[in-house]
Motif scaffolding. Sequence first.
Motif, PDB file in Angstrom:
ATOM      1  N   GLU A  12       1.434  88.469  78.793  1.00 51.77           N
ATOM      2  CA  GLU A  12       0.249  87.978  79.484  1.00 51.77           C
ATOM      3  C   GLU A  12      -0.905  88.979  79.339  1.00 51.77           C
ATOM      4  OE1 GLU A  12       3.700  85.870  81.355  1.00 51.77           O
ATOM      5  OE2 GLU A  12       3.297  87.887  80.597  1.00 51.77           O
ATOM      6  N   ALA A  13      -0.600  90.280  79.423  1.00 49.36           N
ATOM      7  CA  ALA A  13      -1.641  91.300  79.264  1.00 49.36           C
ATOM      8  C   ALA A  13      -2.183  91.313  77.837  1.00 49.36           C
ATOM      9  CB  ALA A  13      -1.080  92.670  79.637  1.00 49.36           C
ATOM     10  N   ILE A  14      -1.290  91.186  76.847  1.00 47.30           N
ATOM     11  CA  ILE A  14      -1.737  91.161  75.447  1.00 47.30           C
ATOM     12  C   ILE A  14      -2.631  89.964  75.193  1.00 47.30           C
ATOM     13  CG2 ILE A  14      -0.949  90.918  73.048  1.00 47.30           C
ATOM     14  CD1 ILE A  14       1.615  92.436  73.918  1.00 47.30           C
ATOM     15  N   ALA A  15      -2.252  88.814  75.768  1.00 43.60           N
ATOM     16  CA  ALA A  15      -2.985  87.568  75.526  1.00 43.60           C
ATOM     17  C   ALA A  15      -4.395  87.593  76.099  1.00 43.60           C
ATOM     18  CB  ALA A  15      -2.214  86.384  76.090  1.00 43.60           C
ATOM     19  N   ARG A  16      -4.676  88.535  76.987  1.00 44.39           N
ATOM     20  CA  ARG A  16      -6.045  88.669  77.481  1.00 44.39           C
ATOM     21  C   ARG A  16      -6.986  89.235  76.419  1.00 44.39           C
ATOM     22  NH1 ARG A  16      -3.387  89.838  82.542  1.00 44.39           N
ATOM     23  NH2 ARG A  16      -3.341  92.091  82.186  1.00 44.39           N
ATOM     24  N   ARG A  73      -3.158  85.383  69.280  1.00 48.43           N
ATOM     25  CA  ARG A  73      -1.815  84.951  68.886  1.00 48.43           C
ATOM     26  C   ARG A  73      -0.803  86.031  69.258  1.00 48.43           C
ATOM     27  NH1 ARG A  73      -4.642  84.325  64.459  1.00 48.43           N
ATOM     28  NH2 ARG A  73      -3.242  85.392  63.018  1.00 48.43           N
ATOM     29  N   VAL A  74       0.139  85.660  70.110  1.00 43.08           N
ATOM     30  CA  VAL A  74       1.048  86.632  70.717  1.00 43.08           C
ATOM     31  C   VAL A  74       2.494  86.248  70.413  1.00 43.08           C
ATOM     32  CG1 VAL A  74       1.750  87.746  72.871  1.00 43.08           C
ATOM     33  CG2 VAL A  74      -0.643  87.056  72.543  1.00 43.08           C
ATOM     34  N   ILE A  75       3.314  87.270  70.169  1.00 43.15           N
ATOM     35  CA  ILE A  75       4.742  87.104  69.889  1.00 43.15           C
ATOM     36  C   ILE A  75       5.531  87.736  71.029  1.00 43.15           C
ATOM     37  CG2 ILE A  75       6.636  87.710  68.319  1.00 43.15           C
ATOM     38  CD1 ILE A  75       4.502  87.837  66.067  1.00 43.15           C
ATOM     39  N   PHE A 107       4.958  83.385  72.231  1.00 44.65           N
ATOM     40  CA  PHE A 107       4.555  83.440  73.635  1.00 44.65           C
ATOM     41  C   PHE A 107       3.836  82.130  73.920  1.00 44.65           C
ATOM     42  CE2 PHE A 107       1.164  84.667  76.757  1.00 44.65           C
ATOM     43  CZ  PHE A 107       2.008  84.712  77.861  1.00 44.65           C
ATOM     44  N   GLU A 108       4.461  81.284  74.698  1.00 47.06           N
ATOM     45  CA  GLU A 108       4.108  79.882  74.776  1.00 47.06           C
ATOM     46  C   GLU A 108       2.630  79.594  75.062  1.00 47.06           C
ATOM     47  OE1 GLU A 108       6.525  81.424  76.337  1.00 47.06           O
ATOM     48  OE2 GLU A 108       8.337  80.705  75.362  1.00 47.06           O
ATOM     49  N   ALA A 161      12.948  80.030  68.365  1.00 45.88           N
ATOM     50  CA  ALA A 161      11.963  79.117  68.944  1.00 45.88           C
ATOM     51  C   ALA A 161      11.657  79.454  70.394  1.00 45.88           C
ATOM     52  CB  ALA A 161      12.465  77.674  68.832  1.00 45.88           C
ATOM     53  N   ASP A 162      12.634  80.020  71.118  1.00 43.15           N
ATOM     54  CA  ASP A 162      12.460  80.382  72.522  1.00 43.15           C
ATOM     55  C   ASP A 162      13.045  81.769  72.729  1.00 43.15           C
ATOM     56  OD1 ASP A 162      12.275  80.650  75.254  1.00 43.15           O
ATOM     57  OD2 ASP A 162      13.386  78.820  75.752  1.00 43.15           O
ATOM     58  N   ALA A 163      12.182  82.766  72.957  1.00 42.86           N
ATOM     59  CA  ALA A 163      12.633  84.153  73.081  1.00 42.86           C
ATOM     60  C   ALA A 163      12.906  84.551  74.525  1.00 42.86           C
ATOM     61  CB  ALA A 163      11.583  85.093  72.471  1.00 42.86           C
TER      62      ALA A 163
END
Length: 305
Positions: free
Chosen positions: A108-112, A116-118, A147-148, A175-177
């Motif tokens: 969530e912090a990276i996505a800020r 595109r997040v893994i 990361f959905e 597909a789901d980590a």
Amino acid sequence: MRVCIVGCGAVGSLFAANLAGLEDVEVWAYDLDRAHVDAINADGLRLTGAGEALGRLSATAHAAALPPCEFGIVATKAMHTDAALAATAHAFAHGAVASVQNGVGNEEAIARHVARVIRGTTFPAGKIVAPGVVQWDVKGDTTFGPFEPSPAAPAEIERLAEACTRSGMPTTAVADARPTQWRKVVFNAATNPVGALTGLTHGRVCERSDLRALVSALVDEGKAVAGAQGIVLDADPEELIDHAARPDVAYEHKASMLQDVEARRSTEIDFLNGGISRIGRELGIPTPLNDAVTALVKGLEASWS
């Protein structure tokens, strides 16, 4: 392929040194430890112990010096994620960024800061023993998935996983980590604070019946919180705990939280047990033991000042 390791501590160094051994991968590392950065640039990044490697890569303590990168692998402590990505986001304007960190909330912090997040989970462990030198204590696998809310493309995830595997860091794209991530969250939240509060290595914690019972009770709370989110763990954390306690695996390994306590550094307790407690409150799942160990570790931290 150009990959930047954000946070070249022990785990970040394992990825950096191994990936740097591939002819088709250019590796950069960003870290604020100038002695570590200077040693890497001068003599390379050396791994000893469970695996031997000498990686030649470019390291910097100046985020502005980072070139555009196709991939980032974030390995900072969880409490530093937001600041690290705020500083380095320009390097990933057209790239995908993976977390291989402990705890919950890192993606969530990276996505800020990036699009595109893994979602990643890694089990190898080690410690820095000198600037530019890392002792590799525990080998293990890594899992990457989307990361959905802000996912990287499946092809990107597979490409990074394939490069890591070729480098000697076995990695699977899924597909789901979340099942693997939460297995490790539960494992770490059950074992790390117990080691940090007692000063015992993983194996010594597990050989005491009283402490092992506490570890199991913490596992049960973590599994209940995971289940309330609809997450079915990919394996039983209890099996991983017992496997790691073997003399030939991680009996003598000091958990990262114990290493932090010994160095009087802030721990990741808010993102491990504190994270489980927070999500438990949101979902109505009681977590009294996670609440208790969070308070104890935070009290220990307060005693240093």
